[in-house]
Design an enzyme around this catalytic site. Sequence first.
Site, PDB file in Angstrom:
ATOM      1  N   ASP A  56       1.525   2.590   3.503  1.00 19.56           N
ATOM      2  CA  ASP A  56       0.684   3.773   3.339  1.00 19.56           C
ATOM      3  C   ASP A  56       1.528   5.040   3.396  1.00 19.56           C
ATOM      4  OD1 ASP A  56      -1.622   5.208   2.860  1.00 19.56           O
ATOM      5  OD2 ASP A  56      -2.310   5.163   4.941  1.00 19.56           O
ATOM      6  N   HIS A 115     -10.468   1.035   1.843  1.00 12.20           N
ATOM      7  CA  HIS A 115     -10.225   2.047   2.883  1.00 12.20           C
ATOM      8  C   HIS A 115     -11.401   1.894   3.842  1.00 12.20           C
ATOM      9  CE1 HIS A 115      -8.605   5.882   4.529  1.00 12.20           C
ATOM     10  NE2 HIS A 115      -9.786   5.803   5.123  1.00 12.20           N
ATOM     11  N   HIS A 149       0.876  -1.193   0.000  1.00 10.97           N
ATOM     12  CA  HIS A 149       0.000   0.000   0.000  1.00 10.97           C
ATOM     13  C   HIS A 149       0.899   1.225   0.000  1.00 10.97           C
ATOM     14  CE1 HIS A 149      -3.773   2.240   1.505  1.00 10.97           C
ATOM     15  NE2 HIS A 149      -2.848   3.154   1.277  1.00 10.97           N
ATOM     16  N   LYS A 161      -9.359  -0.398  -5.747  1.00 13.03           N
ATOM     17  CA  LYS A 161      -9.412   0.252  -4.438  1.00 13.03           C
ATOM     18  C   LYS A 161     -10.776   0.882  -4.191  1.00 13.03           C
ATOM     19  CE  LYS A 161      -7.893   2.062  -0.571  1.00 13.03           C
ATOM     20  NZ  LYS A 161      -6.664   2.736  -0.205  1.00 13.03           N
ATOM     21  N   HIS A 189      -4.510  -0.771   5.860  1.00 10.59           N
ATOM     22  CA  HIS A 189      -4.071  -0.014   7.050  1.00 10.59           C
ATOM     23  C   HIS A 189      -5.009  -0.152   8.240  1.00 10.59           C
ATOM     24  CE1 HIS A 189      -6.803   2.719   5.083  1.00 10.59           C
ATOM     25  NE2 HIS A 189      -5.906   3.234   4.271  1.00 10.59           N
ATOM     26  N   HIS A 236       1.592   5.363  -1.699  1.00  5.99           N
ATOM     27  CA  HIS A 236       1.217   6.535  -2.497  1.00  5.99           C
ATOM     28  C   HIS A 236       2.466   7.115  -3.132  1.00  5.99           C
ATOM     29  CE1 HIS A 236      -2.865   6.672  -0.854  1.00  5.99           C
ATOM     30  NE2 HIS A 236      -2.294   6.195   0.245  1.00  5.99           N
TER      31      HIS A 236
HETATM   32  C1  NCD Z   1      -3.488   8.999   2.119  1.00  6.08           C
HETATM   33  C2  NCD Z   1      -3.070  10.051   1.095  1.00  6.08           C
HETATM   34  O1  NCD Z   1      -2.535  11.082   1.491  1.00  6.08           O
HETATM   35  O2  NCD Z   1      -3.282   9.823  -0.099  1.00  6.08           O
HETATM   36  N1  NCD Z   1      -3.468   9.605   3.428  1.00  6.08           N
HETATM   37  C3  NCD Z   1      -3.360   8.944   4.600  1.00  6.08           C
HETATM   38  O3  NCD Z   1      -3.469   9.590   5.655  1.00  6.08           O
HETATM   39  N2  NCD Z   1      -3.172   7.659   4.669  1.00  6.08           N
HETATM   40  C4  NCD Z   1      -4.828   8.445   1.761  1.00  6.08           C
HETATM   41  C5  NCD Z   1      -5.203   7.187   2.516  1.00  6.08           C
HETATM   42  O4  NCD Z   1      -4.597   6.129   2.319  1.00  6.08           O
HETATM   43  O5  NCD Z   1      -6.126   7.261   3.326  1.00  6.08           O
HETATM   44 ZN    ZN Z   2      -3.199   5.114   1.668  1.00  8.98          ZN
END
Ligand code: NCD
Ligand code: ZN
Length: 346
Positions: free
Chosen positions: A247, A136, A13, A99, A174, A15
């Site tokens: 995450d 999520h 996971h 997702k 998460h 970003h």
């Molecule tokens: C994530 C993001 O910034 O894209 N933020 C986070 O707090 N985890 C989005 C997510 O996974 O909820």
């Molecule tokens: Zn995330």
Amino acid sequence: MQEIVIRRPDDWHLHLRDGAMLQGVLPETTRHFARAIVMPNLVPPVVTARDALAYRERILAALPEGAAFEPLMTLYLTEGTDPADVAAAAASGLVKAVKLYPAGATTNSQSGVRDLTKVMAVLERMAAIGLPLCTHGEVVDPAVDIFDREAVFIDSVLAPLRRRLPELRVVMEHITTEEGVAYAAEGGETLGATITTHHLILNRNHILAGGIRPHYYCLPVAKRERHRLALRRAATSGSPRYFLGTDSAPHVDALKEHACGCAGCFTATNTLPLLAHVFEAEGALDRLEGFASRHGPAFYRLPENAARLRLVKRAEPAVFAEKILTGAGPVTVFDPGFPVYWHVQD
Ligand code: NCD
Ligand code: ZN
């Protein structure tokens, strides 16, 4: 000196964003990880196979010289998603998961799902072909306290969905609560749960006691200490249900240190040393490889990585950059608040 060698880990996971931010943060992941499930919450989101293909090309173009890294692409589920497009993207090997963002639950989730009945045709097709749904898992009802949103999601959304579509393969992304740990424990082979590095380290006091710490704010928000302890037991249990999904979610400092700060902790840089610290503290160093490198591929039905990664414990603490300087602006690296003696031996 102590050392441990594990199969090269994957991040289930992550970003990576796009443009200058992608360029800036990608090396932090490719340094240690072989693969990552890349989240689709760009603006606009990665909705179609075509979007995913183009995003994958941008990630590959941003790879540092010589990096051996495979981005595993995901699609962002919307109420307009076409089941045939999803099935074709999965059949070609391009897409590894879809997702589910409840609309409004987190960063860039506005295009997410308001009414699950509108996406049932997609979910039925996914169940039929074995394509995982990453969730999520938070409800967005403003009447539900933010610290209860995960537990309420499990009871009111996830459990009914899985009763209706028992073959659907689901990853609870998460997880942050005892309830999440317990539900994942009983889910059988169709259920997995990712756990982040920061949720093994933080409880809600770290965010709020003695001053507000914007760099510890993420979603789902860290909970009480008993939940953190449940997550540590789960991650170090050896159970194949639980695997690493950092995450890691970069936001520039100007948007974190803000009157309405963005959610996300940026942990790509130091996740492996932090995990070694946590697993050692739990007397479970021998289980780190399962959590970081074996349970994820097993769930996603992918081969384990052949390459290895070596972690060594030294007398001097590791020094991590305080910030990563990206073309989009500085991004603060997660600070665990304690010295870490584990180093990745490059
Ligand atoms: C994530 C993001 O910034 O894209 N933020 C986070 O707090 N985890 C989005 C997510 O996974 O909820
Ligand atoms: Zn995330």
